[in-house]
Design a protein around this motif. Sequence first.
Motif, short mmCIF file in Angstrom:
data_model
loop_
_atom_site.label_atom_id
_atom_site.label_comp_id
_atom_site.label_asym_id
_atom_site.label_seq_id
_atom_site.Cartn_x
_atom_site.Cartn_y
_atom_site.Cartn_z
N ALA A 1 8.62 -32.81 37.94
CA ALA A 1 6.83 -32.82 38.10
C ALA A 1 6.21 -34.03 37.96
CB ALA A 1 6.74 -32.32 35.71
N LEU A 2 4.62 -33.14 38.35
CA LEU A 2 3.58 -34.60 38.88
C LEU A 2 2.73 -34.04 38.06
CD1 LEU A 2 3.90 -32.60 42.62
CD2 LEU A 2 5.04 -34.73 41.70
N THR A 3 2.30 -35.72 37.51
CA THR A 3 0.84 -35.66 36.88
C THR A 3 0.11 -36.26 37.46
OG1 THR A 3 1.78 -34.80 34.52
CG2 THR A 3 -0.21 -36.17 34.72
N ASP A 4 -1.13 -35.98 37.91
CA ASP A 4 -1.85 -36.67 39.05
C ASP A 4 -3.18 -36.97 37.90
OD1 ASP A 4 -4.48 -37.81 40.22
OD2 ASP A 4 -3.60 -36.12 41.69
N ASP A 5 -3.40 -37.75 37.71
CA ASP A 5 -4.83 -38.56 36.43
C ASP A 5 -5.55 -38.75 37.79
OD1 ASP A 5 -4.22 -41.25 37.59
OD2 ASP A 5 -3.29 -40.85 35.29
N VAL B 1 -0.28 -40.96 40.41
CA VAL B 1 0.38 -39.54 40.49
C VAL B 1 2.52 -40.36 39.39
CG1 VAL B 1 1.80 -37.59 40.74
CG2 VAL B 1 0.38 -38.87 42.33
N ASP B 2 2.32 -39.99 38.29
CA ASP B 2 3.55 -39.99 37.34
C ASP B 2 4.26 -38.62 37.88
OD1 ASP B 2 2.79 -41.81 36.21
OD2 ASP B 2 1.19 -40.92 34.52
N GLU C 1 8.01 -37.47 37.25
CA GLU C 1 9.19 -36.81 36.64
C GLU C 1 10.21 -36.04 38.02
OE1 GLU C 1 9.33 -34.42 32.98
OE2 GLU C 1 6.90 -35.57 33.11
N THR D 1 11.80 -41.69 35.52
CA THR D 1 10.15 -41.19 36.39
C THR D 1 9.62 -42.36 36.69
OG1 THR D 1 9.63 -42.07 33.41
CG2 THR D 1 9.71 -39.98 33.52
N ARG E 1 5.53 -43.82 39.09
CA ARG E 1 4.31 -43.74 39.30
C ARG E 1 4.45 -44.50 40.52
NH1 ARG E 1 -0.60 -42.87 36.30
NH2 ARG E 1 -2.64 -43.69 37.05
N ALA F 1 1.74 -28.68 42.60
CA ALA F 1 0.50 -29.08 43.33
C ALA F 1 -0.23 -27.65 43.17
CB ALA F 1 0.76 -30.19 44.01
#
Length: 374
Positions: free
Chosen positions: A127-131, A135-136, A138, A144, A146, A164
């Motif tokens: 999983a990718l979380t771009d805030d 980018v965090d 998993e 996990t 960053r 993405a």
Amino acid sequence: MVKILVSGAGIAGLACALDLGTRGHDVTVVEYARHLRVKGTPIDVRGDAIEIVDKMGLLAKIREQRVRMSELNQFVDADGEPVASIPMAEVSDSEDDIEIVREDLVHSLADALPDTATIRFGDSIEALTDDGDGVDVEFRSGRTERYDLVLGADGQHSAVRRLAFGPERDHLRHLGVYIALADLPDEAGPDGVTLHNVPGRMVGIARFNGARFKGTALAMFTFRSEWLDFDHRDLDAQKKILVDAFAGHTSWKIPQLLDAARADPELFFDSASQIHMPSWHRGRVALVGDAGYCAAFLSGRGTSLALTGAWFLAEELDRCGTDYTAAFERYEARQRPYVTAAQERVYQGRETQTPLTWEAIDARNERLRAASAS
């Protein structure tokens, strides 16, 4: 120093790690397999990619490892008698092209990695979380972390692209051909490629002496087919598809080569497909190589695209500093013409390798004989 995660330890991923790591960035390459994946026929470094490997400091080593298999190819009939060969002008851009065993190029890139670049095997991105500020990520292993940037260099079936940019079907263009490669132990002989056709199908044996392992041989298969829905990690399903595609064909060495495919625990099987995308970046995530612009093996230019793409991206990240959007846009502007040219070259390769009828096979042979004679 920028903290960068690269997904995939193939040629594109290793080139990114080398080009970015030597510029002082902190680079981690995560690779799903538990070792470097090196199976494949010899590949080509062409055109401006030759200048790139020179800048990378690898040109002398790559030239030492050069092979000339494309000069030693021949099509044979059912009895193994030669019927045609492929002229060099049809497979090369110029005499400067460098043909090299995939394994040798992969290891040359890996051996040159600086201390700022590391490879972590047996793991992958879940999983990718771009805030916007980072980018965090998993991982399948449960960890996990960053990163400042994430680069997808994980091939035609890129997980980074899926996470993405959306599902593969939105970007894939199937060319109507499948390929398989299997180890062929105890297949002695000089370097070269021997190929045999039945309508819509081709089998072959590629023998080559790489710098690391001498006397390597591969069984090669290509066949025409509409899109097949299968799990690209389900080896048993892939072997069944391959065997069914050649069912009833026993000429030349087809049964022997199919036996090798059945026995290979690391059979390579995939479609000849292209990836077409209007953009290769989104936020702090970008794609390099086949993940963003696969040209398909029929083009003979995937390696060169991986090398130029990695170099252009590293250069633009240096030039643009922390303006990652500008760097990605400049990288795309430089790389796009190379991708367009490579993707347009595939159809001639398809018609040469897998003519659909006996009449088309005979016509292909006649054309190649005439071209060789001239």
